[in-house]
Design an enzyme around this catalytic site. Structure first.
Site, PDB file in Angstrom:
ATOM      1  N   LYS A  54     -45.548  29.347 -71.336  1.00  0.00           N
ATOM      2  CA  LYS A  54     -45.044  29.404 -72.707  1.00  0.00           C
ATOM      3  C   LYS A  54     -45.823  28.446 -73.600  1.00  0.00           C
ATOM      4  O   LYS A  54     -46.212  28.793 -74.722  1.00  0.00           O
ATOM      5  CB  LYS A  54     -43.546  29.063 -72.738  1.00  0.00           C
ATOM      6  CG  LYS A  54     -42.693  30.201 -72.224  1.00  0.00           C
ATOM      7  CD  LYS A  54     -41.254  29.809 -71.953  1.00  0.00           C
ATOM      8  CE  LYS A  54     -40.526  30.979 -71.292  1.00  0.00           C
ATOM      9  NZ  LYS A  54     -39.199  30.669 -70.782  1.00  0.00           N
ATOM     10  N   GLN A  98     -35.038  25.973 -70.637  1.00  0.00           N
ATOM     11  CA  GLN A  98     -35.422  26.802 -69.494  1.00  0.00           C
ATOM     12  C   GLN A  98     -34.299  26.820 -68.458  1.00  0.00           C
ATOM     13  O   GLN A  98     -33.844  25.773 -68.009  1.00  0.00           O
ATOM     14  CB  GLN A  98     -36.715  26.239 -68.871  1.00  0.00           C
ATOM     15  CG  GLN A  98     -37.272  27.079 -67.745  1.00  0.00           C
ATOM     16  CD  GLN A  98     -37.806  28.430 -68.213  1.00  0.00           C
ATOM     17  OE1 GLN A  98     -38.499  28.528 -69.225  1.00  0.00           O
ATOM     18  NE2 GLN A  98     -37.454  29.485 -67.496  1.00  0.00           N
ATOM     19  N   ASP A 121     -34.137  32.565 -77.849  1.00  0.00           N
ATOM     20  CA  ASP A 121     -33.832  33.359 -76.662  1.00  0.00           C
ATOM     21  C   ASP A 121     -32.753  34.392 -76.985  1.00  0.00           C
ATOM     22  O   ASP A 121     -32.491  35.286 -76.176  1.00  0.00           O
ATOM     23  CB  ASP A 121     -33.300  32.431 -75.547  1.00  0.00           C
ATOM     24  CG  ASP A 121     -34.269  32.352 -74.381  1.00  0.00           C
ATOM     25  OD1 ASP A 121     -35.235  33.135 -74.367  1.00  0.00           O
ATOM     26  OD2 ASP A 121     -34.054  31.505 -73.495  1.00  0.00           O
TER      27      ASP A 121
END
Ligand code: NAP
Length: 299
Positions: A54, A98, A121
């Site tokens: 990422k 994460q 997200d």
């Protein structure tokens, strides 16, 4: 193989190209650099690989990448203090924690702490609710990626029968909502669905997100259907002892003889997820600054 291969790797590169172009314009015209903050708790090796990927792709499209590594035993209070700081920081437009996080932390509580406008997200109940109500929010990255692939392949999906196998908050439910928005007739199937093969055979669009290697067989698929394989299972490599290979939920060899178009695993849906995370960050940045959103990068 008679089906057309839907090349997610190539399409993800196109999405990243569009993001990079928009980032260049934001910098040149407004002096704004979109920023993505990623929080990693603990030292899970797979998570470290994802976070590194990422970071690399965020920097490559010209955005600012902020990495925060916290020890596995970090308290909820300390993690929340960091999230609060990032929520308040105007140079941060997207925040991602994460997962998985260590057992003493609640993923739901972590997501709930992130400002919904920075929840790139798309996992918060606010963003899930906005999607379900047909309002503007941030959409979970993997379903957004699948939507982009389907739009590119099919154009209008109005009136098509769509079946999604899997009802998770992360994927199945938002995917179903997105297909409903496209005016598909949507069925969300799951582990209790009766005669799953029969249900799947109705689908013009079949999306499998279960995590059971090669469960979708050729006789589950309507001839001419578009098949999107989200599942990922790591299995021992048949020809290379000690090595593993990735398998999808769809029996690719069989189904590619029946479907009109199909995503491979790997190289299908997977690469779209990070590309859509970058797209969501640019979108969040534009909204935060009252600027026009990039075309083709949102739901
Ligand atoms: P999940 O939370 O475990 O959900 C799996 C879903 O599959 C559940 O709704 C479950 O039904 C259903 N299911 C399980 N066994 C079934 C069966 N025999 N028949 C029909 N449905 C069944 O998983 P997820 O997070 O949605 O992820 C699904 C898969 O997609 C995983 O392999 C994951 O690794 C992959 N994935 C890939 C990406 C990517 O970037 N490519 C991103 C996200 C997920 P119940 O609800 O009834 O238990």
């Amino acid at each position: 193989m008679s089906a057309t291969l839907i090349d997610g790797k190539a399409f993800a590169a196109t999405v990243r190209g569009k993001v990079a172009e928009h980032v260049t314009r934001l910098k040149a015209d407004h002096g704004i650099t979109p920023g993505l903050a990623v929080v990693l708790v603990g030292e899970d090796p797979a998570s470290e690989v994802y976070v590194a990927a990422k970071h690399k792709q965020t920097v490559e499209v010209g955005m600012a990448s902020f990495e925060h590594k916290l020890p596995a035993d970090v308290s909820e209070a300390d993690l929340f203090a960091l999230i609060d700081e990032l929520n308040a920081d105007p140079s941060v437009h997207g925040i991602l924690c994460q997962f998985p996080v260590p057992d003493h932390l609640s993923e739901r509580a972590v997501v709930a702490r992130i400002d919904p406008a920075k929840d790139v997200d798309g996992l918060s109940v606010v963003n899930a609710g906005l999607l379900a109500s047909g309002e503007v929010g941030l959409v979970s990255c993997t379903p957004l990626g699948c939507l982009m692939l389907l739009r590119d392949r099919l154009g209008s999906m109005s009136g098509l029968e769509a079946v999604v196998i899997g009802r998770s908050n992360l994927f199945g439910k938002p995917m179903g909502q997105l297909l409903l928005r496209e005016s598909c007739t949507v069925t969300i199937a799951h582990s209790r669905t009766k005669d799953l093969a029969e249900v799947c055979r109705r689908a013009d669009i079949l999306v499998a997100a279960v995590g059971r290697a090669e469960m979708v067989k050729a006789d589950w698929v309507k001839p001419g259907a578009t098949v999107i394989d989200v599942g990922i299972t790591r299995a021992p490599h048949p020809d290379k002892p000690g090595k593993s290979k990735l398998l999808g939920d769809v029996d690719f060899a069989e189904v590619s003889e029946v479907a009109a178009a199909i995503t491979p695993v790997p190289g299908g849906v997977g690469p779209m997820t990070i590309a859509c995370l970058l797209a969501n960050t640019v979108t969040a940045c534009c909204r935060a600054n009252g600027l026009e959103e990039p075309e083709g990068l949102t739901a």
